[in-house]
Structure formats: C-alpha cells, structure tokens
Motif scaffolding. Sequence first.
Motif, PDB file in Angstrom:
ATOM      1  N   ARG A   1     -24.217  12.760  -6.307  1.00 16.25           N
ATOM      2  CA  ARG A   1     -23.070  13.539  -5.825  1.00 16.25           C
ATOM      3  C   ARG A   1     -22.942  14.844  -6.603  1.00 16.25           C
ATOM      4  O   ARG A   1     -22.673  15.886  -6.028  1.00 16.25           O
ATOM      5  CB  ARG A   1     -21.780  12.712  -5.925  1.00 16.25           C
TER       6      ARG A   1
ATOM      7  N   ASN B   1     -13.283  23.426  -1.364  1.00 17.20           N
ATOM      8  CA  ASN B   1     -13.838  22.601  -0.286  1.00 17.20           C
ATOM      9  C   ASN B   1     -13.071  21.290  -0.241  1.00 17.20           C
ATOM     10  O   ASN B   1     -12.347  20.951  -1.173  1.00 17.20           O
ATOM     11  CB  ASN B   1     -15.336  22.329  -0.535  1.00 17.20           C
ATOM     12  N   CYS B   2     -13.191  20.569   0.865  1.00 10.48           N
ATOM     13  CA  CYS B   2     -12.501  19.276   0.918  1.00 10.48           C
ATOM     14  C   CYS B   2     -13.486  18.164   1.270  1.00 10.48           C
ATOM     15  O   CYS B   2     -13.177  17.257   2.038  1.00 10.48           O
ATOM     16  CB  CYS B   2     -11.297  19.304   1.850  1.00 10.48           C
TER      17      CYS B   2
ATOM     18  N   GLY C   1     -15.521   5.859   2.409  1.00  9.54           N
ATOM     19  CA  GLY C   1     -16.864   5.294   2.384  1.00  9.54           C
ATOM     20  C   GLY C   1     -17.884   6.306   1.923  1.00  9.54           C
ATOM     21  O   GLY C   1     -17.653   7.516   2.007  1.00  9.54           O
TER      22      GLY C   1
ATOM     23  N   GLU D   1     -13.095  15.638   9.839  1.00  9.90           N
ATOM     24  CA  GLU D   1     -12.642  14.518   8.995  1.00  9.90           C
ATOM     25  C   GLU D   1     -11.315  14.816   8.278  1.00  9.90           C
ATOM     26  O   GLU D   1     -10.414  13.991   8.291  1.00  9.90           O
ATOM     27  CB  GLU D   1     -13.742  14.161   7.991  1.00  9.90           C
TER      28      GLU D   1
ATOM     29  N   ARG E   1     -14.252   5.517   8.870  1.00  6.55           N
ATOM     30  CA  ARG E   1     -13.272   6.582   8.520  1.00  6.55           C
ATOM     31  C   ARG E   1     -11.934   6.414   9.256  1.00  6.55           C
ATOM     32  O   ARG E   1     -11.194   7.375   9.444  1.00  6.55           O
ATOM     33  CB  ARG E   1     -13.826   7.987   8.818  1.00  6.55           C
TER      34      ARG E   1
ATOM     35  N   GLY F   1      -3.862   4.635  -3.221  1.00  9.67           N
ATOM     36  CA  GLY F   1      -3.086   4.413  -1.994  1.00  9.67           C
ATOM     37  C   GLY F   1      -3.683   5.085  -0.772  1.00  9.67           C
ATOM     38  O   GLY F   1      -3.472   4.644   0.357  1.00  9.67           O
TER      39      GLY F   1
ATOM     40  N   THR G   1      -6.317   9.244  -4.629  1.00 13.75           N
ATOM     41  CA  THR G   1      -5.512   8.158  -5.177  1.00 13.75           C
ATOM     42  C   THR G   1      -5.890   6.825  -4.524  1.00 13.75           C
ATOM     43  O   THR G   1      -6.453   6.795  -3.419  1.00 13.75           O
ATOM     44  CB  THR G   1      -4.022   8.427  -4.902  1.00 13.75           C
TER      45      THR G   1
ATOM     46  N   PHE H   1       3.566   3.524   7.035  1.00 10.30           N
ATOM     47  CA  PHE H   1       3.552   2.742   5.784  1.00 10.30           C
ATOM     48  C   PHE H   1       3.351   3.626   4.560  1.00 10.30           C
ATOM     49  O   PHE H   1       2.505   4.530   4.587  1.00 10.30           O
ATOM     50  CB  PHE H   1       2.406   1.713   5.816  1.00 10.30           C
ATOM     51  N   PHE H   2       4.105   3.337   3.481  1.00 12.10           N
ATOM     52  CA  PHE H   2       3.786   3.902   2.175  1.00 12.10           C
ATOM     53  C   PHE H   2       2.984   2.830   1.442  1.00 12.10           C
ATOM     54  O   PHE H   2       3.534   1.779   1.092  1.00 12.10           O
ATOM     55  CB  PHE H   2       5.038   4.208   1.354  1.00 12.10           C
TER      56      PHE H   2
ATOM     57  N   PRO I   1     -14.755  20.409  -6.340  1.00 10.55           N
ATOM     58  CA  PRO I   1     -13.621  21.060  -5.672  1.00 10.55           C
ATOM     59  C   PRO I   1     -12.734  21.874  -6.629  1.00 10.55           C
ATOM     60  O   PRO I   1     -11.987  22.732  -6.189  1.00 10.55           O
ATOM     61  CB  PRO I   1     -12.839  19.902  -5.042  1.00 10.55           C
TER      62      PRO I   1
END
Length: 232
Positions: free
Chosen positions: A115, A127-128, A20, A228, A56, A12, A10, A68-69, A122
């Motif tokens: 990519r 995987n993340c 990056g 990460e 990162r 946010g 997202t 913070f939101f 995913p």
Amino acid sequence: MEHLSLIPGTTGATPVQNVGAYGQELSNVIVCVQAYDKETKQMVVIPKAECGFSYRKSRFNTTDKGRFFITSITIALSHDPPMPPFYASLEAYLNENKITKYTPKVIRDAVIAIRNSKLPDPKKVANCGSFFANPIIDSFQLDSVVAKYPGIPRWQVDSEHYKLSAAWMLENLGLKGYHEPNTGMAIWDNQPLVLVNEKAPNTASLLAFRDAIIKRVEERFGVTLQQEPELI
Ligand SMILES: Cc1cc2nc3c(=O)[nH]c(=O)nc-3n(C[C@H](O)[C@H](O)[C@H](O)COP(=O)(O)OP(=O)(O)OC[C@H]3O[C@@H](n4cnc5c(N)ncnc54)[C@H](O)[C@@H]3O)c2cc1C
C-alpha cells in the motif's frame, strides 16, 4: 483481517461500506454490530446475517442509510495461519521477497509495504483512496467484454455475477498517471483507481474529471463505473 491493514478510518465506519482490500472484507470476520437505532430510539445488536453485506455495501449505506449510529463491532478471528492462494499482487510481493512462512503479522507487513508503494499518503496528496469500485456485471455482459478483451481480470461473485478490475480498464485506456490540465485533477501513477487533486479549484472540477473517465470506460467496455466515496 490482516489484508485490511492501513485502510484509514474509524471502527464504526468499517461495516458501512464493508471495507475490503486484497481479497478480504470486514464481513469475513464480523459477528455483529452494536448500534443506536434512530427509528426505535433503542440500542440494538445487529447480527451479521442482518447487515446486508456485499461488495462495498451494507444496509448501512443502502436501505438503512443514516438510521444507525454504530457504537462498536464484534469480530471473530481465526487462530489458523493465513493460507494461499493470496490476492495476485500480494502473492507477487510474497514471491518476490521469498516469503514462505505466513503469519498474520507477515501478511500485514506485506500489505502495508504494498500500500505504501502504490497509494498516495492522504496527509500529503489530496485523495480519498479508490474513487471507483470494481464493477459487478452479469455473465451475459461478461461474455461480450471478454470476447473483446480476453485478458481482463475478473472474479466470480456468485453463480451469475462477476467483478471486473476497474484499475485494469483505466490502465487499458492509457489513463494511469494521466494529468488533466483543464480540471487540475490526475490519476495516480501507481494505482489508477485513485484520483488526486493537483490544483483543482473546486468540486465541479473533480466531478467533470469523474464524468469524463466514466464516459471513456463506457465507450470502450460498455460498463459503467460506480463512484465509491460519498459526496457530501
Ligand atoms: C488513502 C485511502 C485508502 C483507502 N483504501 C480503502 C480500501 O482499501 N478499502 C476500503 O474499503 N476503503 C478504503 N478507503 C475508504 C475509507 O478508508 C473507508 O471508507 C473508511 O471506512 C472510512 O472511515 P471514516 O471513519 O473516515 O468514515 P467516513 O468517511 O467519515 O464515513 C463513511 C460513511 O460511514 C458513515 N459512518 C461513519 N462512522 C459511522 C458510525 N459510527 N455509525 C454509522 N455510520 C457511520 C458516514 O456517515 C459515512 O456515510 C480508503 C480511503 C483513503 C483515504
């Protein structure tokens, strides 16, 4: 920010780890972040200079984690065409495909093609994304690594720090495409930073696999890899 194409997530969340890829970061284009501050119970506008961005990292995943939101972000994009030199793998793709006219759309399409060829979807393979960040070390430590491994890819971060390629180190250890029978985890064939769950029964399997990789990198290179993704 065409280099950030296809990074899932997202809007946010993008400032949180200063997303990056291929040599670009959100912090290159961000102007400010709008957010609800849980401490002061007010909406705030946080200018880029107060976001604490680095590789990162930001204040949102370090000193002010959870405070913070983020409700929106403001970015400023350039009207100029993207200019070489590009990140090595992107440059190689452009050369191989004889692409010489650079527009954001052309670069975005190239990034998406790279990519898609390197990273598992995913939705199909658990995987993340990159599990390890590229480690940042000081010039003293760099000298000892480069003395043993002169070909190791590195990028200067500031006058005293360098970023090393974690993918190169894993490949050098022969771990690219490694399938681990005990944990059911594996390292993706085309991108060694991506750990995939083939048949691991639980999080402990992932963590055991992670720890074994970190140990092997430490033993060979004297560098500690940092995870990460956030462990919930
Ligand atoms: C296949 C794959 C490839 C990836 N490639 C890259 C890559 O190339 N570069 C890269 O940088 N990342 C990459 N990632 C990581 C991921 O895409 C980013 O971390 C992304 O920003 C996560 O977005 P999300 O909405 O899923 O956030 P989540 O994972 O849900 O949240 C991440 C963190 O941000 C916080 N957060 C989320 N939304 C908000 C908000 N609105 N306000 C405040 N805090 C918030 C969460 O609490 C959490 O701490 C990749 C991931 C995958 C699965």
